[in-house]
Design a protein around this motif. Structure first.
Motif, PDB file in Angstrom:
ATOM      1  N   GLU A  85      48.984  32.751  38.044  1.00 13.85           N
ATOM      2  CA  GLU A  85      48.179  32.032  39.017  1.00 13.85           C
ATOM      3  C   GLU A  85      46.913  32.791  39.383  1.00 13.85           C
ATOM      4  OE1 GLU A  85      50.540  31.014  42.375  1.00 13.85           O
ATOM      5  OE2 GLU A  85      51.942  29.736  41.251  1.00 13.85           O
ATOM      6  N   SER A  86      46.858  34.052  39.023  1.00 17.31           N
ATOM      7  CA  SER A  86      45.669  34.869  39.297  1.00 17.31           C
ATOM      8  C   SER A  86      45.219  35.541  38.005  1.00 17.31           C
ATOM      9  CB  SER A  86      45.985  35.934  40.363  1.00 17.31           C
ATOM     10  OG  SER A  86      47.066  36.761  39.924  1.00 17.31           O
ATOM     11  N   PRO A  87      43.957  35.921  37.928  1.00 15.97           N
ATOM     12  CA  PRO A  87      43.457  36.562  36.708  1.00 15.97           C
ATOM     13  C   PRO A  87      44.194  37.852  36.385  1.00 15.97           C
ATOM     14  CG  PRO A  87      41.639  35.840  38.094  1.00 15.97           C
ATOM     15  CD  PRO A  87      42.883  35.692  38.915  1.00 15.97           C
ATOM     16  N   LYS A  88      44.188  38.203  35.100  1.00 13.05           N
ATOM     17  CA  LYS A  88      44.835  39.419  34.631  1.00 13.05           C
ATOM     18  C   LYS A  88      43.781  40.373  34.073  1.00 13.05           C
ATOM     19  CE  LYS A  88      49.286  38.457  35.158  1.00 13.05           C
ATOM     20  NZ  LYS A  88      50.147  39.267  36.042  1.00 13.05           N
ATOM     21  N   THR A  89      43.893  41.646  34.433  1.00 11.05           N
ATOM     22  CA  THR A  89      42.995  42.644  33.873  1.00 11.05           C
ATOM     23  C   THR A  89      43.521  43.097  32.522  1.00 11.05           C
ATOM     24  OG1 THR A  89      44.151  44.529  34.845  1.00 11.05           O
ATOM     25  CG2 THR A  89      42.454  43.452  36.206  1.00 11.05           C
ATOM     26  N   ALA A  90      42.646  43.717  31.759  1.00 12.12           N
ATOM     27  CA  ALA A  90      43.055  44.247  30.461  1.00 12.12           C
ATOM     28  C   ALA A  90      44.140  45.294  30.627  1.00 12.12           C
ATOM     29  CB  ALA A  90      41.838  44.824  29.736  1.00 12.12           C
ATOM     30  N   SER A  91      44.054  46.083  31.693  1.00 16.49           N
ATOM     31  CA  SER A  91      45.083  47.101  31.941  1.00 16.49           C
ATOM     32  C   SER A  91      46.441  46.452  32.211  1.00 16.49           C
ATOM     33  CB  SER A  91      44.681  47.984  33.125  1.00 16.49           C
ATOM     34  OG  SER A  91      43.505  48.709  32.828  1.00 16.49           O
ATOM     35  N   GLU A  92      46.432  45.369  32.999  1.00 15.11           N
ATOM     36  CA  GLU A  92      47.681  44.661  33.268  1.00 15.11           C
ATOM     37  C   GLU A  92      48.253  44.045  31.996  1.00 15.11           C
ATOM     38  OE1 GLU A  92      47.226  43.085  37.853  1.00 15.11           O
ATOM     39  OE2 GLU A  92      46.041  42.085  36.290  1.00 15.11           O
ATOM     40  N   LEU A  93      47.391  43.477  31.181  1.00 16.14           N
ATOM     41  CA  LEU A  93      47.841  42.869  29.929  1.00 16.14           C
ATOM     42  C   LEU A  93      48.385  43.921  28.978  1.00 16.14           C
ATOM     43  CD1 LEU A  93      44.930  40.314  29.394  1.00 16.14           C
ATOM     44  CD2 LEU A  93      47.312  39.764  29.940  1.00 16.14           C
ATOM     45  N   ALA A  94      47.770  45.104  28.980  1.00 10.50           N
ATOM     46  CA  ALA A  94      48.271  46.196  28.142  1.00 10.50           C
ATOM     47  C   ALA A  94      49.660  46.619  28.594  1.00 10.50           C
ATOM     48  CB  ALA A  94      47.302  47.374  28.199  1.00 10.50           C
ATOM     49  N   SER A  95      49.878  46.658  29.917  1.00 10.00           N
ATOM     50  CA  SER A  95      51.191  47.019  30.447  1.00 10.00           C
ATOM     51  C   SER A  95      52.240  45.977  30.098  1.00 10.00           C
ATOM     52  CB  SER A  95      51.105  47.175  31.975  1.00 10.00           C
ATOM     53  OG  SER A  95      52.384  47.463  32.527  1.00 10.00           O
ATOM     54  N   ILE A  96      51.867  44.686  30.138  1.00 12.67           N
ATOM     55  CA  ILE A  96      52.796  43.592  29.855  1.00 12.67           C
ATOM     56  C   ILE A  96      53.143  43.518  28.371  1.00 12.67           C
ATOM     57  CG2 ILE A  96      53.046  41.070  29.843  1.00 12.67           C
ATOM     58  CD1 ILE A  96      51.270  41.036  32.371  1.00 12.67           C
ATOM     59  N   THR A  97      52.126  43.647  27.525  1.00 12.66           N
ATOM     60  CA  THR A  97      52.323  43.393  26.095  1.00 12.66           C
ATOM     61  C   THR A  97      52.571  44.651  25.270  1.00 12.66           C
ATOM     62  OG1 THR A  97      49.949  43.574  25.579  1.00 12.66           O
ATOM     63  CG2 THR A  97      50.783  41.408  26.269  1.00 12.66           C
ATOM     64  N   GLY A  98      52.166  45.796  25.785  1.00 12.75           N
ATOM     65  CA  GLY A  98      52.275  47.028  24.999  1.00 12.75           C
ATOM     66  C   GLY A  98      51.124  47.208  24.033  1.00 12.75           C
ATOM     67  N   ALA A  99      50.157  46.289  24.046  1.00 12.37           N
ATOM     68  CA  ALA A  99      48.995  46.391  23.164  1.00 12.37           C
ATOM     69  C   ALA A  99      47.962  47.342  23.769  1.00 12.37           C
ATOM     70  CB  ALA A  99      48.373  45.015  22.950  1.00 12.37           C
ATOM     71  N   ASP A 100      47.132  47.897  22.913  1.00 14.87           N
ATOM     72  CA  ASP A 100      46.094  48.818  23.349  1.00 14.87           C
ATOM     73  C   ASP A 100      45.053  48.099  24.204  1.00 14.87           C
ATOM     74  OD1 ASP A 100      44.696  51.591  22.797  1.00 14.87           O
ATOM     75  OD2 ASP A 100      43.163  50.036  22.507  1.00 14.87           O
TER      76      ASP A 100
END
Length: 404
Positions: A85-100
């Motif tokens: 429901e809210s925007p995601k930062t690249a850092s948050e996405l990296a934590s969620i997905t394990g991607a760089d």
């Protein structure tokens, strides 16, 4: 407008045109066919506005767009952005997905410019309607098949054609086989690869999302429900869906004409044994029958034999093999052949079906056909076309034919 027109006046005209086009878009979007017509006009105007060099550069970079999206899907970026429901930062996405993190920023950069994701701040992303539709399996899975198998075959196609001295592909060899180093045709290959098969099934389901059914624009009563010369309608077949998969088309037809179908004959679904065995819920009025359309047709004298998106998988020679079995089963003066496929205009084809023809060439050594090609193919099999039922160049059409 002359080249001497003042810039301020040009800017004013552009603003007025933008307001008019925005209003036109809102109105056209309320009707699917009108929307497609307007979209085709917009694309034609964009093509006229692009310089020749811009056209070539756009084409050169188009594979990069699809590759970036496929990478984003493989990295697992779509779901967390689409569901948040809210925007995601690249850092948050990296934590969620394990991607760089840096890779996430680079992959999403072109995709945000295309509107697939929204860039709402520094390294911060939100969903767009396109992001959300990618979470629908029939869309996301379909994209994966088209990128992983279809696009790979298409990219390999120039090499395959060069190897054949640029002969028009007619099988049995295909660019798909060459690209994937296999002797198997696509469907047997998919039977051995569960994930691509699942994606392919998603693609087939997704194609139905915006498709207009043939019975919504063709005169079904004149085709099927008049001149009933059958001696015993209840014991005969009204409509035989050859290669009909899981029965979606017959089920939709039955729901659309419940009263007319009753007492007019059976609805018969035919497909290969593994497909028939895999069918879940299907109305009891639909008869399931295992059948290979390269063998004699077991249902003789049906009112109509229906084939959707079958012939574009094959060369003319293989299509005639299929047709000869249908023609032998047809009752002269009574039975109809109904083919629901693209009928390309003999000149001036829209872009999508023209590209679909390239897709069929690469995957199957098949083809989409023009009206002239359909007349020649069906005529060579002993059939006469009664009518091409269509509502425009941007959709599939129904071909109604009878025995000569």
């Amino acid at each position: 407008m002359s080249s001497s027109t003042p810039p301020a006046e040009v800017s004013k005209n552009i603003q007025e045109a933008e307001r008019f086009l925005a209003s036109l878009t809102r109105t056209a979007s309320q009707h699917e066919e009108t929307r497609k017509e307007l979209l085709a006009m917009y694309r034609a105007q964009v093509a006229a506005l692009e310089s020749p060099l811009e056209v070539i550069w756009r084409m050169m970079m188009e594979p990069h767009q699809s590759a970036a999206l496929r990478a984003a899907m493989g990295m697992g970026l779509v779901e967390p952005i689409a569901s948040s429901e809210s925007p995601k930062t690249a850092s948050e996405l990296a934590s969620i997905t394990g991607a760089d993190k840096q890779l996430i920023v680079r992959i999403l950069r072109p995709l945000t410019t295309m509107g697939i994701f929204a860039e709402v701040g520094y390294e911060t992303y939100a969903a767009t309607p396109t992001t959300k539709i990618l979470t629908v399996p029939s869309v996301g899975g379909g994209f994966k098949f088209m990128f992983d198998q279809a696009a790979t075959s298409v990219i390999h196609m120039p090499h395959f054609l060069a190897h054949t001295s640029f002969a028009n592909p007619a099988g049995p060899s295909t660019a798909f086989q060459s690209a994937f180093t296999t002797d198997l045709q696509l469907f047997p290959w998919l039977m051995q690869h569960a994930s691509p098969m699942s994606n392919f099934n998603d693609l087939m389901t997704g194609q139905r999302m915006t498709r207009i059914e043939w019975f919504d624009f063709a005169d079904v009563h004149s085709i099927l429900f008049t001149n009933d010369t059958s001696s015993d309608a209840n014991d005969s077949a009204l409509l035989v869906d050859i290669g009909g998969g899981r029965g979606h088309d017959l089920e939709a037809f039955r729901k659309r004409f419940p009263g007319e179908v009753r007492g007019k004959g059976k609805l018969v679904l035919q497909d290969m044994p593994p497909v028939i065995a895999d069918i879940g819920d299907l109305h009891g009025d639909i008869v399931r029958q295992e059948y290979d359309f390269f063998t004699p047709q077991p249902v003789v004298g049906a009112r109509a034999y229906y084939l959707r998106s079958i012939f574009h998988d094959y060369s003319d020679a293989k299509c005639r093999e299929i047709l000869q079995h249908v023609v032998k089963a047809m009752k002269p003066g009574y039975s109809k052949l109904l083919v629901f496929e693209w009928v390309l205009p003999d000149a001036g084809s829209p872009l999508y079906p023209a590209l679909l023809d390239i897709n069929m060439m690469a995957l199957f050594s098949g083809m989409e056909r023009t009206e002239i090609q359909w007349r020649e193919l069906l005529g060579s099999a002993g059939l006469e076309i009664v009518k091409f039922w269509t509502i425009g160049k941007e959709t599939e059409g129904l071909i109604e034919a009878v025995r000569k």
